[in-house]
Structures are given as structure tokens and as C-alpha cells.
Design a protein around this motif. Structure first.
Motif, short mmCIF file in Angstrom:
data_model
loop_
_atom_site.label_atom_id
_atom_site.label_comp_id
_atom_site.label_asym_id
_atom_site.label_seq_id
_atom_site.Cartn_x
_atom_site.Cartn_y
_atom_site.Cartn_z
N PHE A 52 -11.86 -51.90 26.46
CA PHE A 52 -11.96 -53.34 25.60
C PHE A 52 -11.57 -54.26 25.88
O PHE A 52 -12.23 -55.62 26.17
N GLY A 53 -9.99 -54.18 26.80
CA GLY A 53 -9.24 -55.35 26.92
C GLY A 53 -10.27 -55.84 27.97
O GLY A 53 -10.44 -57.38 28.80
N LEU A 54 -10.75 -54.86 29.37
CA LEU A 54 -11.03 -55.77 30.18
C LEU A 54 -12.48 -56.08 30.02
O LEU A 54 -12.72 -57.23 30.86
N LEU A 55 -13.21 -55.59 28.99
CA LEU A 55 -14.55 -55.49 28.97
C LEU A 55 -14.44 -57.18 28.38
O LEU A 55 -15.14 -58.56 28.93
N LEU A 56 -13.75 -57.84 27.95
CA LEU A 56 -13.15 -58.85 27.26
C LEU A 56 -13.19 -60.09 27.72
O LEU A 56 -13.27 -61.24 27.67
N ASN A 60 -14.41 -63.36 28.96
CA ASN A 60 -14.21 -64.31 29.06
C ASN A 60 -14.17 -65.17 30.68
O ASN A 60 -14.50 -65.95 30.30
N VAL A 61 -13.86 -64.86 31.42
CA VAL A 61 -13.31 -65.36 32.68
C VAL A 61 -15.24 -65.72 33.02
O VAL A 61 -15.08 -66.56 34.26
N MET A 75 -7.10 -56.67 41.99
CA MET A 75 -8.44 -57.76 41.08
C MET A 75 -9.46 -56.65 40.27
O MET A 75 -10.40 -55.90 41.38
N LEU A 76 -10.58 -56.80 40.10
CA LEU A 76 -11.89 -56.35 39.20
C LEU A 76 -12.81 -57.43 39.62
O LEU A 76 -12.03 -58.55 38.53
N GLY A 77 -14.37 -57.69 39.82
CA GLY A 77 -14.98 -58.50 40.23
C GLY A 77 -14.67 -59.53 41.49
O GLY A 77 -14.01 -58.60 42.48
N PHE A 85 -6.38 -55.61 36.89
CA PHE A 85 -6.87 -54.45 35.98
C PHE A 85 -5.53 -54.09 35.53
O PHE A 85 -5.37 -53.96 33.70
N CYS A 86 -4.68 -55.02 35.78
CA CYS A 86 -3.31 -54.64 34.57
C CYS A 86 -3.12 -55.71 33.92
O CYS A 86 -2.20 -55.34 31.90
N ILE A 87 -4.45 -56.92 33.03
CA ILE A 87 -4.22 -56.74 32.03
C ILE A 87 -5.36 -56.41 31.47
O ILE A 87 -4.48 -56.14 29.81
N GLY A 88 -6.06 -55.32 31.25
CA GLY A 88 -6.83 -54.83 30.54
C GLY A 88 -5.24 -53.44 30.82
O GLY A 88 -5.55 -52.63 29.31
N CYS A 89 -4.54 -52.98 31.07
CA CYS A 89 -3.65 -52.43 30.80
C CYS A 89 -2.84 -52.30 30.11
O CYS A 89 -2.01 -51.96 28.25
N GLY A 90 -1.93 -54.22 29.72
CA GLY A 90 -1.52 -54.84 29.10
C GLY A 90 -2.69 -54.65 27.64
O GLY A 90 -1.64 -54.14 26.31
#
Length: 317
Positions: A52-56, A60-61, A75-77, A85-90
Motif C-alpha cells: 500500500f505504501g509503495l503504491l500510493l 502520488n509522485v 529507488m523504484l521507478g 523502497f525504504c519509504i514503503g518500508c516506513g
């Protein structure tokens, strides 16, 4: 040369981003180990939060929703619309640890989901103001025609809509996930319901952030600040009402995964508030950051010092 002309802060130290990323992966590993030991329901809940975190963040970006990320190791994308990727983990560990806390209180479903959201917001309030100034991510006030808002606009340069979104993301995922869990207790279903929760949450989030928000603004002039205040009050009412209906819960050890996540976020970014030289920028901002971190620590640390065998709840008489 400053990274952004309207920001007075230069790049973060070279070791800042790798350290942040490494810490994020360590606490993710702690949560993964805890989830593995607890079973398929916990594993799927944590992985659902990651997806969910990675998707949203990607949506948004990709849709240029007013911010973009700095350069992390993984980095993804495709740049410049790529995400760490660490933001999705967060997102995953914050959602996971918040539920570990709320489950200990025996709250009814709506109140538990509301508390998860408020706990997540408490972490975000400690993180965003500082991470923004470290250039981990950047809100583009210039493209909005408001370059003067870079540090002083809304919540010290962080849009109110960001906090509104945080509350809704966690609330919808927690609410739908808990609702779906009640449908069946089978292990196979437990592996699927977080994915359904992600889908339902993304739909509800899109409606809330775009068509509904635009309708409210066009009809009654309701801004992101008004929506933030309303949702905050609503969630607080849910939590207060839920405490009156809570059920006794058996005392269990306070797991590392439940408290290491909020403690790390609060302490780490509070340290950077001073190490980065941001604390002298605005006394009100610094006071708010310290108070918010203190509230988070006071919420999550006391259970560590409770004696074994003492319930976390006071049973209703």
C-alpha cells in the motif's frame, strides 16, 4: 549551490541518507521477524502495508502531486518520478507497530483504526518537518506559485493535506483490514485480506482526496486545513468512545517491534532537528517538534516498565 533556490539549507551530510535507509531496513527486519513468529495474519498485514505504501507513493509522485524524493540507494521507478523502497518500508512498519499497540487496548474496531491513524500522525509530525529540510523529499511550493511558503507555509513548510492524507491512509487500511479479518479465520483468507484492504483503501483514499475534496471546496470553500481538523476531531471521538467499550486483554510481553519503530522515528529525527541546524529557524517549530516527540515517547515507553502478569488494561467493573 543550494538544492532548491527557495530553501536555505544545503544537501544533507553524505552519510545521512545511507544511515536513514539502513536504520529503516533494520527496523523492518525486526517487524518481519516478529510477524514471522506470530503467523500468516501478521505477515500478510505487514506486507500489505508495504504494498500500500509503495503504491500510493508511486501514484502520488507519478501524477505530480506536489512533491518528489531525494536520491536513496534503492529507488523504484524512473527518475525523477521514482520512489525510495525504504519509504514503503516506513509505511509498513508504522502501520504494523501502530496496530500492535492498539490491539493491546481491547478497543472496538472503529476506535482501534482511529487510534492507529493518530499514532501514525504522531510519528509523521516528528518526521516530515525535519526530513523535508534534509531534502529526503521536497514539496514544490514554487510550482504552486507560493515560493514564500517553503519554510513558513502551513505546517512549517509541510502542506496540511499531507497530514490529512496520512490519517486517511492508515485509517482506511486498518479499518478495512480489521473488517475483512472478521469474515473468516482461515489461514488462506488471512493471506488475502490485506490485498483486498489495499484495493478498498486505495479507492476510498482517491475519493476522499480528489472528487470529494474538490466538491467540498467548490460548494463551501472547505480547505485541506478544515478537512484535517475535522478528521482529527472525528478520530479522537472514535477513540474516546471506544475506551468506554473496551474489553479486557490478557497481559503479554511488550514486543520490540511495537516500540522500536516509534522510538526510532521520534529520537532519530529529533536529533537531526538539532544536528542539521534547523532548531534555530523557528522557536515555535522546535517547541512543537520536542513536545510531539515527548508525547510519542510517553505513549510507547511506559509498557516496557510494567511488571509481568499485570494487564495493560484496567478491567471494567
Amino acid at each position: 549551490m543550494l538544492p532548491f533556490s527557495n530553501m536555505p539549507y544545503g544537501p544533507a551530510p553524505a552519510w545521512c541518507f545511507p544511515l536513514t535507509e539502513a536504520c529503516m531496513y533494520i527496523i523492518t527486519a525486526i517487524c518481519v521477524w516478529h510477524a514471522y513468529r506470530k503467523g500468516i495474519g501478521h505477515i500478510s498485514w505487514l506486507l500489505g502495508g508495504l504494498c500500500f505504501g509503495l503504491l500510493l507513493e508511486y501514484i502520488n509522485v507519478y501524477t505530480s502531486s506536489g512533491y518528489f524524493y531525494g536520491r536513496f540507494t534503492i529507488m523504484l521507478g524512473t527518475a525523477p518520478r521514482n520512489i525510495p523502497f525504504c519509504i514503503g518500508c516506513g509505511w509498513a512498519v508504522i502501520i504494523y507497530s501502530s496496530r500492535l499497540f492498539s490491539d493491546r487496548l481491547g478497543l472496538p474496531l472503529w476506535a482501534a483504526a482511529a487510534l492507529d491513524s493518530l499514532l501514525a500522525l504522531n510519528i509523521d509530525l516528528s518526521m516530515d518537518v525535519v526530513a523535508y529540510r534534509l531534502h529526503m523529499w521536497h514539496w514544490d511550493w514554487v510550482s504552486r506559485g507560493l515560493p514564500g511558503n517553503a519554510l513558513s507555509g502551513q505546517w512549517f513548510g509541510v502542506p496540511y493535506g499531507n497530514f490529512y492524507g496520512w490519517l486517511l491512509v492508515v485509517f482506511f487500511y486498518s479499518l478495512f483490514g480489521r473488517l475483512l479479518e472478521r469474515v473468516s479465520g482461515k489461514a488462506a483468507w488471512k493471506a488475502v485480506f490485506p490485498l483486498l484492504s489495499v484495493l478498498l483503501s486505495q479507492i476510498a483514499l482517491y475519493i476522499s482526496l480528489f472528487p470529494l475534496a474538490a466538491l467540498l471546496k467548490s460548494l463551501w470553500g472547505i480547505t485541506s486545513l478544515h478537512r484535517l481538523i475535522f478528521i482529527l476531531l472525528m478520530l479522537m471521538v472514535f477513540v474516546c468512545a471506544g475506551f468506554r467499550r473496551r474489553q479486557p486483554v490478557a497481559a503479554v510481553p511488550w514486543p520490540l517491534a511495537a516500540w522500536i519503530v516509534p522510538v526510532w522515528f521520534h529520537v532519530y529525527f529529533l536529533c537531526w532537528l538539532f544536528l542539521g541546524g534547523f532548531s534555530g529557524e523557528n522557536n515555535l517549530m522546535t517547541t512543537a517538534a520536542v513536545l510531539n516527540a515527548a508525547i510519542g515517547l510517553l505513549i510507547h515507553l511506559p509498557p516496557l516498565f510494567r511488571k509481568p502478569g499485570i494487564t495493560f488494561l484496567t478491567d471494567r467493573r
